[in-house]
Write a protein that holds these residues in place. Structure first.
Motif, PDB file in Angstrom:
ATOM      1  N   LEU A  20      27.838   2.570 -43.283  1.00  0.00           N
ATOM      2  CA  LEU A  20      27.974   1.885 -42.049  1.00  0.00           C
ATOM      3  C   LEU A  20      28.481  -0.028 -41.532  1.00  0.00           C
ATOM      4  O   LEU A  20      28.630   0.074 -42.998  1.00  0.00           O
ATOM      5  N   SER A  21      29.378  -0.489 -41.176  1.00  0.00           N
ATOM      6  CA  SER A  21      29.621  -1.793 -40.541  1.00  0.00           C
ATOM      7  C   SER A  21      29.210  -2.732 -39.808  1.00  0.00           C
ATOM      8  O   SER A  21      28.868  -2.021 -38.233  1.00  0.00           O
ATOM      9  N   CYS A  22      28.699  -3.228 -39.474  1.00  0.00           N
ATOM     10  CA  CYS A  22      28.521  -4.537 -38.291  1.00  0.00           C
ATOM     11  C   CYS A  22      29.124  -6.002 -38.793  1.00  0.00           C
ATOM     12  O   CYS A  22      29.145  -6.681 -39.684  1.00  0.00           O
ATOM     13  N   ALA A  23      29.553  -6.250 -37.816  1.00  0.00           N
ATOM     14  CA  ALA A  23      30.627  -7.476 -37.611  1.00  0.00           C
ATOM     15  C   ALA A  23      30.405  -8.659 -37.166  1.00  0.00           C
ATOM     16  O   ALA A  23      29.541  -7.496 -35.095  1.00  0.00           O
ATOM     17  N   THR A  24      30.384  -9.406 -37.401  1.00  0.00           N
ATOM     18  CA  THR A  24      29.325 -10.919 -36.604  1.00  0.00           C
ATOM     19  C   THR A  24      31.041 -12.172 -36.453  1.00  0.00           C
ATOM     20  O   THR A  24      31.907 -11.592 -36.892  1.00  0.00           O
ATOM     21  N   SER A  25      30.171 -13.047 -35.854  1.00  0.00           N
ATOM     22  CA  SER A  25      31.346 -14.326 -36.040  1.00  0.00           C
ATOM     23  C   SER A  25      30.747 -14.638 -37.316  1.00  0.00           C
ATOM     24  O   SER A  25      29.507 -14.667 -37.901  1.00  0.00           O
ATOM     25  N   GLY A  26      31.069 -16.162 -37.529  1.00  0.00           N
ATOM     26  CA  GLY A  26      30.999 -16.262 -39.317  1.00  0.00           C
ATOM     27  C   GLY A  26      29.710 -17.191 -38.672  1.00  0.00           C
ATOM     28  O   GLY A  26      28.750 -17.898 -39.330  1.00  0.00           O
ATOM     29  N   SER A  27      29.648 -17.915 -37.420  1.00  0.00           N
ATOM     30  CA  SER A  27      28.250 -18.964 -37.716  1.00  0.00           C
ATOM     31  C   SER A  27      27.489 -17.940 -37.647  1.00  0.00           C
ATOM     32  O   SER A  27      25.897 -18.267 -38.172  1.00  0.00           O
ATOM     33  N   ILE A  28      27.372 -16.990 -37.175  1.00  0.00           N
ATOM     34  CA  ILE A  28      26.462 -16.115 -37.347  1.00  0.00           C
ATOM     35  C   ILE A  28      25.741 -15.293 -38.352  1.00  0.00           C
ATOM     36  O   ILE A  28      25.033 -15.101 -38.511  1.00  0.00           O
ATOM     37  N   PHE A  29      26.944 -14.738 -38.988  1.00  0.00           N
ATOM     38  CA  PHE A  29      27.167 -14.603 -39.953  1.00  0.00           C
ATOM     39  C   PHE A  29      26.247 -15.590 -41.720  1.00  0.00           C
ATOM     40  O   PHE A  29      25.385 -15.366 -42.009  1.00  0.00           O
ATOM     41  N   ARG A  30      26.346 -16.418 -41.068  1.00  0.00           N
ATOM     42  CA  ARG A  30      26.283 -18.015 -42.129  1.00  0.00           C
ATOM     43  C   ARG A  30      24.103 -18.569 -41.704  1.00  0.00           C
ATOM     44  O   ARG A  30      23.844 -18.825 -41.895  1.00  0.00           O
ATOM     45  N   THR A  31      24.526 -18.362 -40.743  1.00  0.00           N
ATOM     46  CA  THR A  31      22.873 -18.592 -39.510  1.00  0.00           C
ATOM     47  C   THR A  31      22.175 -17.601 -40.040  1.00  0.00           C
ATOM     48  O   THR A  31      20.548 -18.278 -40.465  1.00  0.00           O
ATOM     49  N   TYR A  32      22.103 -17.100 -39.816  1.00  0.00           N
ATOM     50  CA  TYR A  32      20.877 -15.871 -40.080  1.00  0.00           C
ATOM     51  C   TYR A  32      20.833 -14.253 -41.107  1.00  0.00           C
ATOM     52  O   TYR A  32      22.194 -14.346 -41.974  1.00  0.00           O
ATOM     53  N   ASN A  33      19.652 -13.801 -41.102  1.00  0.00           N
ATOM     54  CA  ASN A  33      19.596 -12.631 -42.134  1.00  0.00           C
ATOM     55  C   ASN A  33      19.917 -11.486 -41.330  1.00  0.00           C
ATOM     56  O   ASN A  33      19.609 -11.290 -40.511  1.00  0.00           O
ATOM     57  N   LEU A  34      20.922 -10.297 -41.805  1.00  0.00           N
ATOM     58  CA  LEU A  34      21.730  -9.348 -40.909  1.00  0.00           C
ATOM     59  C   LEU A  34      20.829  -8.326 -41.647  1.00  0.00           C
ATOM     60  O   LEU A  34      20.712  -8.453 -42.809  1.00  0.00           O
ATOM     61  N   GLY A  35      20.601  -7.158 -41.042  1.00  0.00           N
ATOM     62  CA  GLY A  35      20.361  -6.424 -41.063  1.00  0.00           C
ATOM     63  C   GLY A  35      20.440  -4.807 -40.374  1.00  0.00           C
ATOM     64  O   GLY A  35      20.707  -5.026 -39.478  1.00  0.00           O
ATOM     65  N   TRP A  36      19.603  -3.690 -41.133  1.00  0.00           N
ATOM     66  CA  TRP A  36      19.929  -2.499 -40.576  1.00  0.00           C
ATOM     67  C   TRP A  36      18.552  -2.025 -40.400  1.00  0.00           C
ATOM     68  O   TRP A  36      17.673  -1.908 -40.727  1.00  0.00           O
ATOM     69  N   TYR A  37      18.225  -1.577 -38.612  1.00  0.00           N
ATOM     70  CA  TYR A  37      17.440  -1.109 -38.576  1.00  0.00           C
ATOM     71  C   TYR A  37      17.383   0.958 -37.954  1.00  0.00           C
ATOM     72  O   TYR A  37      18.904   0.836 -37.512  1.00  0.00           O
ATOM     73  N   ARG A  38      16.543   2.082 -37.391  1.00  0.00           N
ATOM     74  CA  ARG A  38      17.415   2.876 -36.591  1.00  0.00           C
ATOM     75  C   ARG A  38      16.459   3.565 -35.970  1.00  0.00           C
ATOM     76  O   ARG A  38      15.037   2.967 -36.510  1.00  0.00           O
ATOM     77  N   GLN A  39      16.662   4.350 -35.076  1.00  0.00           N
ATOM     78  CA  GLN A  39      14.836   4.296 -33.927  1.00  0.00           C
ATOM     79  C   GLN A  39      15.357   5.793 -33.603  1.00  0.00           C
ATOM     80  O   GLN A  39      16.656   5.886 -33.235  1.00  0.00           O
ATOM     81  N   THR A  40      14.475   6.342 -33.871  1.00  0.00           N
ATOM     82  CA  THR A  40      14.639   8.290 -32.705  1.00  0.00           C
ATOM     83  C   THR A  40      13.524   8.479 -31.446  1.00  0.00           C
ATOM     84  O   THR A  40      13.266   7.343 -31.757  1.00  0.00           O
ATOM     85  N   PRO A  41      14.384   9.160 -30.795  1.00  0.00           N
ATOM     86  CA  PRO A  41      13.391   9.444 -29.615  1.00  0.00           C
ATOM     87  C   PRO A  41      12.195   9.611 -29.855  1.00  0.00           C
ATOM     88  O   PRO A  41      11.678  10.264 -30.461  1.00  0.00           O
ATOM     89  N   GLY A  42      11.221   7.836 -28.766  1.00  0.00           N
ATOM     90  CA  GLY A  42       9.687   8.864 -28.718  1.00  0.00           C
ATOM     91  C   GLY A  42       9.194   7.373 -29.977  1.00  0.00           C
ATOM     92  O   GLY A  42       8.028   7.495 -30.736  1.00  0.00           O
ATOM     93  N   ASN A  43      10.395   7.355 -30.703  1.00  0.00           N
ATOM     94  CA  ASN A  43       9.323   6.272 -32.033  1.00  0.00           C
ATOM     95  C   ASN A  43       9.549   4.153 -31.906  1.00  0.00           C
ATOM     96  O   ASN A  43      11.262   4.204 -31.405  1.00  0.00           O
ATOM     97  N   GLN A  44       8.982   3.656 -32.114  1.00  0.00           N
ATOM     98  CA  GLN A  44       9.543   2.689 -32.782  1.00  0.00           C
ATOM     99  C   GLN A  44      10.900   2.976 -33.390  1.00  0.00           C
ATOM    100  O   GLN A  44      10.989   3.229 -34.543  1.00  0.00           O
ATOM    101  N   ARG A  45      11.788   1.696 -33.348  1.00  0.00           N
ATOM    102  CA  ARG A  45      12.907   0.722 -34.583  1.00  0.00           C
ATOM    103  C   ARG A  45      11.770   0.510 -35.345  1.00  0.00           C
ATOM    104  O   ARG A  45      11.094  -0.531 -35.577  1.00  0.00           O
ATOM    105  N   GLU A  46      12.360   0.842 -36.692  1.00  0.00           N
ATOM    106  CA  GLU A  46      12.124   0.698 -38.009  1.00  0.00           C
ATOM    107  C   GLU A  46      13.059   0.009 -38.644  1.00  0.00           C
ATOM    108  O   GLU A  46      14.820   0.179 -38.843  1.00  0.00           O
ATOM    109  N   LEU A  47      12.976  -1.279 -40.143  1.00  0.00           N
ATOM    110  CA  LEU A  47      13.543  -1.356 -40.486  1.00  0.00           C
ATOM    111  C   LEU A  47      14.447   0.062 -41.722  1.00  0.00           C
ATOM    112  O   LEU A  47      13.559   0.542 -42.520  1.00  0.00           O
ATOM    113  N   VAL A  48      15.831  -0.126 -42.363  1.00  0.00           N
ATOM    114  CA  VAL A  48      16.531   0.389 -42.728  1.00  0.00           C
ATOM    115  C   VAL A  48      16.377  -0.251 -44.345  1.00  0.00           C
ATOM    116  O   VAL A  48      15.463  -0.067 -45.063  1.00  0.00           O
TER     117      VAL A  48
END
Length: 117
Positions: A20-48
């Motif tokens: 998987l890829s996640c592209a963003t802008s340079g300012s976002i890439f430098r300012t924020y911590n990025l990561g991946w989460y996942r969600q299945t129907p009926g469940n909360q989003r969880e950290l991957v």
């Protein structure tokens, strides 16, 4: 406006791999911590997997040893290399940008990963 654009999802057999890829802008890439989460129907989003301060990473126990998060600062993109995929990895995967360790942040629209024989 924060834009996070995921790609790379799809249908894969058990034991297969996807990146998987996640592209963003340079300012976002430098300012924020990025990561991946996942969600299945009926469940909360969880950290991957995600980056936290100082470039460190955290992984969900369920994906340790199988998934690897990485980033390319030249492309303002993070990746999630998924190997040894299991049926239970089926979910919508979301890219997230936040200032660690705050909650919430910004989310991409998600990309579907389906593991099925």
């Amino acid at each position: 406006q924060v834009q996070l654009v995921e790609s790379g999802g799809g249908l894969v057999q058990p034991g297969g791999s996807l990146r998987l890829s996640c592209a963003t802008s340079g300012s976002i890439f430098r300012t924020y911590n990025l990561g991946w989460y996942r969600q299945t129907p009926g469940n909360q989003r969880e950290l991957v997997a995600r980056f936290i301060n100082s470039g460190s990473t955290v992984y969900a126990d369920s994906v340790k040893g199988r998934f690897t998060i990485s980033r390319d600062s030249a492309k303002n993109t993070i990746y999630l290399q998924m190997t040894g995929l299991k049926l239970e990895d089926t979910a919508v995967y979301y890219c997230n940008a936040r200032v660690w360790p705050s909650q919430g942040g910004y989310w991409g629209p998600g990309t579907q990963v389906t593991v099925s024989s």
